[in-house]
Design a protein around this motif. Structure first.
Motif, PDB file in Angstrom:
ATOM      1  N   GLY A 193       0.825  -1.211   0.000  1.00 34.12           N
ATOM      2  CA  GLY A 193       0.000   0.000   0.000  1.00 34.12           C
ATOM      3  C   GLY A 193       0.850   1.249   0.000  1.00 34.12           C
ATOM      4  N   GLY A 194       1.822   1.292   0.894  1.00 34.38           N
ATOM      5  CA  GLY A 194       2.738   2.423   0.933  1.00 34.38           C
ATOM      6  C   GLY A 194       3.611   2.484  -0.300  1.00 34.38           C
ATOM      7  N   GLY A 195       4.014   1.315  -0.823  1.00 33.44           N
ATOM      8  CA  GLY A 195       4.867   1.293  -2.006  1.00 33.44           C
ATOM      9  C   GLY A 195       4.171   1.820  -3.242  1.00 33.44           C
ATOM     10  N   LEU A 196       2.941   1.367  -3.495  1.00 32.67           N
ATOM     11  CA  LEU A 196       2.182   1.862  -4.643  1.00 32.67           C
ATOM     12  C   LEU A 196       1.863   3.344  -4.480  1.00 32.67           C
ATOM     13  N   SER A 197       1.451   3.723  -3.276  1.00 37.30           N
ATOM     14  CA  SER A 197       1.114   5.128  -3.023  1.00 37.30           C
ATOM     15  C   SER A 197       2.322   6.026  -3.178  1.00 37.30           C
ATOM     16  N   SER A 198       3.512   5.508  -2.902  1.00 37.70           N
ATOM     17  CA  SER A 198       4.722   6.333  -3.024  1.00 37.70           C
ATOM     18  C   SER A 198       4.915   6.816  -4.455  1.00 37.70           C
ATOM     19  N   ILE A 199       4.479   6.010  -5.427  1.00 40.35           N
ATOM     20  CA  ILE A 199       4.602   6.433  -6.827  1.00 40.35           C
ATOM     21  C   ILE A 199       3.650   7.581  -7.112  1.00 40.35           C
ATOM     22  N   ALA A 200       2.424   7.474  -6.622  1.00 40.93           N
ATOM     23  CA  ALA A 200       1.454   8.561  -6.799  1.00 40.93           C
ATOM     24  C   ALA A 200       1.919   9.826  -6.095  1.00 40.93           C
ATOM     25  N   LEU A 201       2.508   9.679  -4.902  1.00 42.81           N
ATOM     26  CA  LEU A 201       3.017  10.828  -4.161  1.00 42.81           C
ATOM     27  C   LEU A 201       4.216  11.436  -4.877  1.00 42.81           C
ATOM     28  N   ALA A 202       5.027  10.600  -5.495  1.00 42.56           N
ATOM     29  CA  ALA A 202       6.208  11.109  -6.194  1.00 42.56           C
ATOM     30  C   ALA A 202       5.834  11.971  -7.389  1.00 42.56           C
ATOM     31  N   ILE A 203       4.767  11.585  -8.114  1.00 39.28           N
ATOM     32  CA  ILE A 203       4.389  12.368  -9.295  1.00 39.28           C
ATOM     33  C   ILE A 203       3.402  13.476  -8.954  1.00 39.28           C
ATOM     34  N   GLY A 204       2.869  13.450  -7.748  1.00 36.99           N
ATOM     35  CA  GLY A 204       1.909  14.484  -7.363  1.00 36.99           C
ATOM     36  C   GLY A 204       0.580  14.358  -8.060  1.00 36.99           C
ATOM     37  N   ALA A 205       0.142  13.115  -8.330  1.00 35.51           N
ATOM     38  CA  ALA A 205      -1.150  12.895  -8.992  1.00 35.51           C
ATOM     39  C   ALA A 205      -2.288  13.490  -8.165  1.00 35.51           C
ATOM     40  N   ARG A 206      -3.312  13.982  -8.846  1.00 33.09           N
ATOM     41  CA  ARG A 206      -4.485  14.500  -8.133  1.00 33.09           C
ATOM     42  C   ARG A 206      -5.207  13.378  -7.398  1.00 33.09           C
ATOM     43  N   LYS A 207      -5.342  12.237  -8.073  1.00 31.49           N
ATOM     44  CA  LYS A 207      -5.983  11.067  -7.471  1.00 31.49           C
ATOM     45  C   LYS A 207      -5.345   9.824  -8.061  1.00 31.49           C
ATOM     46  N   CYS A 208      -5.182   8.800  -7.238  1.00 25.74           N
ATOM     47  CA  CYS A 208      -4.627   7.536  -7.707  1.00 25.74           C
ATOM     48  C   CYS A 208      -5.528   6.399  -7.239  1.00 25.74           C
ATOM     49  N   LEU A 209      -5.985   5.592  -8.186  1.00 28.51           N
ATOM     50  CA  LEU A 209      -6.804   4.430  -7.876  1.00 28.51           C
ATOM     51  C   LEU A 209      -5.901   3.215  -7.693  1.00 28.51           C
ATOM     52  N   ILE A 210      -6.029   2.543  -6.557  1.00 27.16           N
ATOM     53  CA  ILE A 210      -5.328   1.289  -6.313  1.00 27.16           C
ATOM     54  C   ILE A 210      -6.357   0.172  -6.374  1.00 27.16           C
ATOM     55  N   ALA A 211      -6.184  -0.738  -7.312  1.00 26.62           N
ATOM     56  CA  ALA A 211      -7.163  -1.804  -7.523  1.00 26.62           C
ATOM     57  C   ALA A 211      -7.137  -2.800  -6.375  1.00 26.62           C
ATOM     58  N   SER A 212      -8.301  -3.136  -5.893  1.00 26.29           N
ATOM     59  CA  SER A 212      -8.434  -4.080  -4.792  1.00 26.29           C
ATOM     60  C   SER A 212      -8.124  -5.497  -5.249  1.00 26.29           C
ATOM     61  N   GLY A 213      -7.389  -6.244  -4.414  1.00 29.09           N
ATOM     62  CA  GLY A 213      -7.154  -7.651  -4.694  1.00 29.09           C
ATOM     63  C   GLY A 213      -8.179  -8.541  -4.047  1.00 29.09           C
ATOM     64  N   SER A 214      -8.956  -8.013  -3.119  1.00 32.69           N
ATOM     65  CA  SER A 214      -9.966  -8.791  -2.391  1.00 32.69           C
ATOM     66  C   SER A 214     -11.291  -8.042  -2.411  1.00 32.69           C
ATOM     67  N   SER A 215     -12.342  -8.775  -2.170  1.00 25.72           N
ATOM     68  CA  SER A 215     -13.667  -8.158  -2.125  1.00 25.72           C
ATOM     69  C   SER A 215     -14.097  -7.953  -0.677  1.00 25.72           C
ATOM     70  N   TYR A 216     -15.192  -7.228  -0.496  1.00 24.61           N
ATOM     71  CA  TYR A 216     -15.723  -6.995   0.848  1.00 24.61           C
ATOM     72  C   TYR A 216     -16.174  -8.296   1.520  1.00 24.61           C
ATOM     73  N   ASP A 217     -16.364  -9.349   0.725  1.00 20.49           N
ATOM     74  CA  ASP A 217     -16.763 -10.642   1.297  1.00 20.49           C
ATOM     75  C   ASP A 217     -15.675 -11.204   2.214  1.00 20.49           C
ATOM     76  N   TYR A 218     -14.419 -10.870   1.898  1.00 17.19           N
ATOM     77  CA  TYR A 218     -13.288 -11.434   2.628  1.00 17.19           C
ATOM     78  C   TYR A 218     -12.440 -10.294   3.175  1.00 17.19           C
ATOM     79  N   ILE A 219     -12.624  -9.979   4.426  1.00 16.17           N
ATOM     80  CA  ILE A 219     -11.917  -8.847   5.036  1.00 16.17           C
ATOM     81  C   ILE A 219     -10.701  -9.383   5.777  1.00 16.17           C
ATOM     82  N   TYR A 220      -9.591  -9.481   5.073  1.00 13.67           N
ATOM     83  CA  TYR A 220      -8.344  -9.941   5.659  1.00 13.67           C
ATOM     84  C   TYR A 220      -7.331  -8.800   5.639  1.00 13.67           C
ATOM     85  N   PRO A 221      -6.674  -8.522   6.755  1.00 17.24           N
ATOM     86  CA  PRO A 221      -5.660  -7.470   6.766  1.00 17.24           C
ATOM     87  C   PRO A 221      -4.546  -7.756   5.759  1.00 17.24           C
TER      88      PRO A 221
END
Length: 390
Positions: A193-221
């Motif tokens: 999460g921090g690694g992917l977000s670091s790229i968005a923070l580095a470029i200063g994107a207005r918004k960055c979508l991170i695609a979910s690998g899991s659904s709300y059916d399975y709430i695993y940290p």
């Protein structure tokens, strides 16, 4: 964790943002149309979980700016991840962040972006948010091994050609951010999460979508999730966790409505061809495609023989992969695919047996059996390493 020696250099091919996190030089290579921000935000986001694991405060050299909003959010992120130790497998300590100049650095790239490698999650996020997305990011080192120039060039070309019909640019980026955590003993699954977000923070994107690998059916940290992802943003960059409303099979169904998107589907991390057809991710996706009665040329067919000899012998180690297994089992039942169902059930039995053994070890022996097994594994690995270097 000392954040130091930040720099942006320009060449004929683009910009390179670099900085040191203790003894690890973290870098991001961007094309000429993306000039990165020179600030501490991406380096702090990328290294936070490693610092928590090492129980080291983050020290930023005074001249580098750090976002006040990100600083506030990082305290909340630590509250979350320090509660998830038993799920992530690491002792994560709350730490302090010192130094730096508290201010928002200017941005040169105020666009909405999403990560896109041709995989299931990223493709679904693009298709369901295409009107909002200005540009796509394809990252060598995250979506593909750093040294595989040929496959990266081929996949970039394929993805770029596909996105042309939507008039969306694909920006190719190279970074070793995935390996920062490994350097300090933390797997990518915990710090992604921090690694992917670091790229968005580095470029200063207005918004960055991170695609979910899991659904709300399975709430695993996990390292990226709908609980914490939005907290990795700052005043200029909003991080959005997207797609948890859909299961993996639902995502594939949605992708199948765009035949050209289905045609370029690529999930493999092994870099043995476009999709190797042999790794867990490939075989899991091939099982989903068979269960949904879909044919995709970028994968070999999952024949009955392959289901019995390869798919059935997969060993799962991650609860998230078990989630996908259960989805495939339910779909195989719906279509009465007995061969596929039997192979998937064998994987399920093996996973649940090993999980039971781990639970007994924790309850009766305080995890000493697993610790001993890990020690033997590390000893053998060191022997092989020493033999190869001698």
């Amino acid at each position: 964790m000392h954040i130091s020696k930040l720099a942006v250099t320009e060449s004929e091919s683009g910009y390179k943002l670099t900085g040191w996190c203790n003894d690890f030089e973290l870098y991001y290579d961007f094309p000429l149309d993306i000039k990165p921000r020179l600030c501490a935000d991406p380096f702090v986001a990328a290294s936070l979980l490693s610092a928590m694991y090492l129980n080291e405060d983050i020290i930023i050299d005074e001249e580098w700016q750090i976002s006040p909003e990100l600083l506030t959010n990082l305290d909340k992120i630590q509250d979350i991840f320090s509660r998830w130790e038993q799920y992530l497998g690491y002792k994560l300590n709350k730490i302090n962040i010192h130094g730096g100049t508290v201010a928002e650095a200017p941005s040169h790239f105020c666009k909405t972006v999403s990560f896109f490698s041709g995989g299931v999650d990223g493709s679904h996020t693009f298709l369901t948010n295409q009107q909002d997305i200005d540009a796509l990011l394809f990252v060598k080192g995250i979506d593909m091994q750093l040294e595989n120039d040929a496959l990266f060039a081929e996949t970039s070309r394929v993805n770029r050609e596909y996105l042309k019909q939507y008039n969306k640019p694909l920006h190719t980026i190279i970074s070793n951010v995935r390996f920062l955590g490994h350097h300090f003993g933390v797997k990518w699954g915990a710090c992604c999460g921090g690694g992917l977000s670091s790229i968005a923070l580095a470029i200063g994107a207005r918004k960055c979508l991170i695609a979910s690998g899991s659904s709300y059916d399975y709430i695993y940290p996990s390292g990226t999730n709908y609980i914490s992802d939005h907290l990795w943003g700052n005043q200029q960059t909003r991080i959005v966790h997207d797609g948890a409303q859909s299961s993996r099979l639902d995502k594939i169904r949605a992708i199948a409505e765009d035949p050209q998107c289905l045609k370029i589907l690529r999930v493999c991390w092994h870099d043995d061809g476009y999709n190797c057809g042999k790794c867990e991710k490939c075989l899991r996706t091939m099982a989903s495609l068979r269960a949904l009665e879909l044919k995709v040329d970028t994968f070999p067919p999952l024949t009955d023989d392959v289901a019995r000899s390869q798919l059935a012998n997969i060993k799962l180690y991650d609860i998230h992969d078990y989630q996908f297994l259960k989805e495939n089992i339910e779909q195989a039942k719906r279509v009465n695919d007995e061969v596929l169902l039997k192979a998937l059930k064998k994987i399920q039995t093996d996973f649940e047996r090993r999980k039971l053994m781990r639970d007994v070890d924790k309850t009766l022996f305080n995890g000493r059996i697993q610790t001993a097994k890990q020690g033997i594994f590390n000893w053998r690995r060191n022997l092989r390493t020493n033999a190869n270097t001698s």
